[in-house]
Design an enzyme around this catalytic site. Structure first.
Site, PDB file in Angstrom:
ATOM      1  N   GLN A 166      77.386  52.527  66.356  1.00 37.99           N
ATOM      2  CA  GLN A 166      77.856  51.913  65.118  1.00 37.99           C
ATOM      3  C   GLN A 166      79.048  50.994  65.364  1.00 37.99           C
ATOM      4  OE1 GLN A 166      76.410  52.166  62.135  1.00 37.99           O
ATOM      5  NE2 GLN A 166      74.883  53.674  62.742  1.00 37.99           N
ATOM      6  N   ASP A 178      79.838  57.242  72.019  1.00 37.11           N
ATOM      7  CA  ASP A 178      78.665  56.759  71.300  1.00 37.11           C
ATOM      8  C   ASP A 178      79.078  55.494  70.546  1.00 37.11           C
ATOM      9  OD1 ASP A 178      76.762  56.177  69.395  1.00 37.11           O
ATOM     10  OD2 ASP A 178      76.634  58.200  68.566  1.00 37.11           O
ATOM     11  N   CYS A 200      71.434  61.793  59.401  1.00 39.34           N
ATOM     12  CA  CYS A 200      71.375  62.474  60.704  1.00 39.34           C
ATOM     13  C   CYS A 200      72.738  63.037  61.074  1.00 39.34           C
ATOM     14  CB  CYS A 200      70.859  61.550  61.801  1.00 39.34           C
ATOM     15  SG  CYS A 200      69.188  60.986  61.533  1.00 39.34           S
ATOM     16  N   LYS A 251      70.809  47.959  66.246  1.00 36.98           N
ATOM     17  CA  LYS A 251      71.888  47.982  65.254  1.00 36.98           C
ATOM     18  C   LYS A 251      72.811  46.779  65.411  1.00 36.98           C
ATOM     19  CE  LYS A 251      72.048  53.002  64.829  1.00 36.98           C
ATOM     20  NZ  LYS A 251      71.212  53.316  63.673  1.00 36.98           N
ATOM     21  N   HIS A 281      76.605  62.063  65.049  1.00 33.15           N
ATOM     22  CA  HIS A 281      75.200  61.888  64.679  1.00 33.15           C
ATOM     23  C   HIS A 281      74.407  62.970  65.429  1.00 33.15           C
ATOM     24  CE1 HIS A 281      71.210  59.905  64.807  1.00 33.15           C
ATOM     25  NE2 HIS A 281      71.630  59.112  63.840  1.00 33.15           N
TER      26      HIS A 281
END
Lengths: 405, 148
Positions: free
Chosen positions: A202, A199, A363, A225, A122
């Protein structure tokens, strides 16, 4: 425990509305997830009852606010397998990456050094490193993504070199749904003495994460999220790394004492939390964790696997539709393009049918470039989605084909 | 929300599928980029000015049917116009699409088919993207135009 999706759906007030007079099929949880009543209530309760500034007052309200805020930190810590002092509250994933790039990065990355990322990151896990690289004369090295949307350990092995200072990799691709073998990637980095940032933005809505098991040096994610509020996120860092890092932003709460002859900084995690934090957001995130912990995790995962398999099968049967990202074991995210129709137009027509999808570059422009498309349509699902949502999407795509034959 | 057919009129779909003046212009006297950072739509608008008159106009790039049709219709409308006339068209188009002033449609000829975009707030930026690039090109600005 079993999984009753209708009972789950009833806990999400947003889902009962009818945009344009149609049933809402919300398939954009990858952008932000909806919030269960329990989270909304926790935030409201904080403002109704406990609101005051944290870590300051000596009165009853202030004590309650501080206890609620620090209680949320403990919940996060327990949930990801960390110590509370290793949990730094941020505005979200983006701020977490920036904090590491600016604080750890400026201290450890120099001219000619390399920062290793993947081609599916991202923008939030690219641009903070580009800024650092530009400042230091370092460079970004990119692990390639194959045609199915996967990265390969052999490429990490090849690309982690003597100048690599950090590996920054996403656990789950926001645009494709690919789940990366981050535990193995972290181990490869460590074998060369290189720390790794993962990261998890998600990943956390879809799977149980244990930062100790992953052995990640830094792990970043957002509350919104994973069914929590916007404006709150988490940076986990190993205590010994955080302790050695210089402060990032200066201000109140991050200091022990201030004088014009010199300032002494607070201990972790407070050293990295300058200014009044989003206490209500943290409390809401804590409530989201409580809510998630009340669910049968394996039943949720089975439900999402079923949704993904069903959606993949139905979408693959649509003429002229190409699914982008076909890695095995994906999270419940499907990106696709339709021949002769731009994703933006698909999105508008689906909206008229009550179907909310993301249309754009997600993104992740370098990844779009990799697949030779300017944009995709993305249907990203969460535990409250149903096969009916998928059916509504397919029906909407039929309408798209009528308008763009 | 209005009906989708107000947005996707036949003329728009036709220009979206077969954009006019969709080509590079090596001998352009002015050019500008239009970029929508939200969705990645990206166009380059080329102008050939003969004195004050727009002798030729073309564009290239990628984007949705609305942005492409708007750029295509714009290019067809601009040929032969003076810079001041082009600026006037830009202002009228802006009023019609961004501010929802339907009365502007009368003075806009074929461009009036884009009137329906005003009822789709998420798509207004698509329709105005190439126009912002045109505006920059006429002013000789170097930074890419965005709809932000």
């Amino acid at each position: 425990m079993s999984f009753d999706v209708e009972a789950i759906r009833r806990q999400f007030p947003v889902l009962s509305q009818r945009p344009h007079g149609k049933r809402l099929a919300f398939l954009d949880s990858g952008a932000t997830a909806q919030k269960p009543q329990a989270v909304i209530d926790a935030v409201t309760r904080f403002y109704d009852r406990d609101n005051s500034n944290v870590h300051r007052g000596v009165y009853d309200l202030a004590e309650r606010a501080t206890a609620a805020f620090e209680g949320a930190r403990k919940k996060v810590a327990r949930w990801i397998g960390a110590e509370p002092r290793e949990v730094i509250f941020t505005r979200g994933t983006t701020e977490g990456v920036n904090l590491v790039a600016q604080s750890w990065g400026r201290a450890h990355v120099g001219a000619g050094d390399e920062i290793l990322v993947t081609g599916m990151e991202h923008h939030s896990n690219i641009v903070p490193w580009q800024l650092l690289a530009a400042e230091k004369g370092a460079k970004l090295v990119v692990v390639p993504v194959d045609d199915s949307g996967q990265v390969h350990l052999a490429d990490f092995e090849r690309l982690i070199g003597p100048r690599t200072r950090i590996v920054a990799v996403t656990q789950v691709s926001n645009a494709l749904g690919t789940v990366n073998p981050v535990k193995e990637i972290v181990a490869l980095a460590h074998a060369r003495g290189v720390p790794a940032l993962v990261d998890g933005a998600q990943a956390v809505p879809h799977m149980k994460v244990d930062v100790r098991d992953l052995d990640a040096d830094f792990y970043v994610f957002s509350g919104h999220k994973m069914f929590g509020p916007t404006g709150i996120g988490v940076l986990y860092g190993k205590a010994r790394l955080l302790e050695a890092m210089p402060p990032w932003q200066g201000g109140g709460d991050m200091i022990l004492s201030v004088s014009f002859s010199g300032t002494r900084f607070n201990t972790i995690p407070y050293k990295f939390e300058a200014g009044t934090p989003d206490a209500a957001g943290a409390v809401g995130l804590g409530a989201a964790i409580d809510w998630l912990e009340g669910l049968d995790r394996s039943a949720v995962e089975a439900h999402e696997r079923d949704l993904l398999a069903y959606a993949t099968a139905r979408l693959s049967a649509v003429p002229g539709l190409r699914v982008i990202g076909t890695a095995p074991g994906k999270a419940a995210v499907i990106s696709f393009v339709m021949e002769g129709v731009h994703p933006h137009d698909v999105g508008t027509i689906l909206d008229a049918e009550g179907v909310a999808v993301r249309a754009g570059h997600h993104c992740a422009q370098p990844l779009m470039e990799r697949f030779g498309v300017p944009a995709t349509v993305r249907a990203s699902m969460a535990l409250y989605n149903t096969r009916e949502d998928v059916d509504q999407l397919i029906q909407g795509l039929g309408r798209v084909r009528e308008m763009f034959p | 929300m209005s009906d989708l057919t107000d947005l996707y009129q036949e003329v728009i779909l036709d220009h979206g599928r077969k954009p006019r003046n969709f080509r590079p212009m090596p001998d352009a006297t002015a050019t500008a980029e239009g970029l929508n950072p939200l969705c990645g739509d990206h166009y380059q608008v080329f102008l050939k000015l003969d004195g004050d008159r727009i002798a030729d106009v073309s564009f290239q790039g990628s984007g949705c049917a609305i942005s492409k049709a708007s750029a295509s219709l714009m290019s067809a409308a601009l040929k032969g116009k003076t810079a001041a006339e082009a600026e006037d068209l830009f202002q009228r188009f802006h009023k019609m699409v961004v501010e929802g002033d339907a009365s502007q449609a009368d003075g806009l000829g074929k461009l009036a088919v884009l009137k329906g975009v005003a009822d789709f707030p998420t798509r207004v930026k698509c329709a105005s993207l190439a126009w912002h690039a045109l505006h920059s090109a006429l002013r000789g600005e170097v930074q890419p135009a965005t709809t932000e």
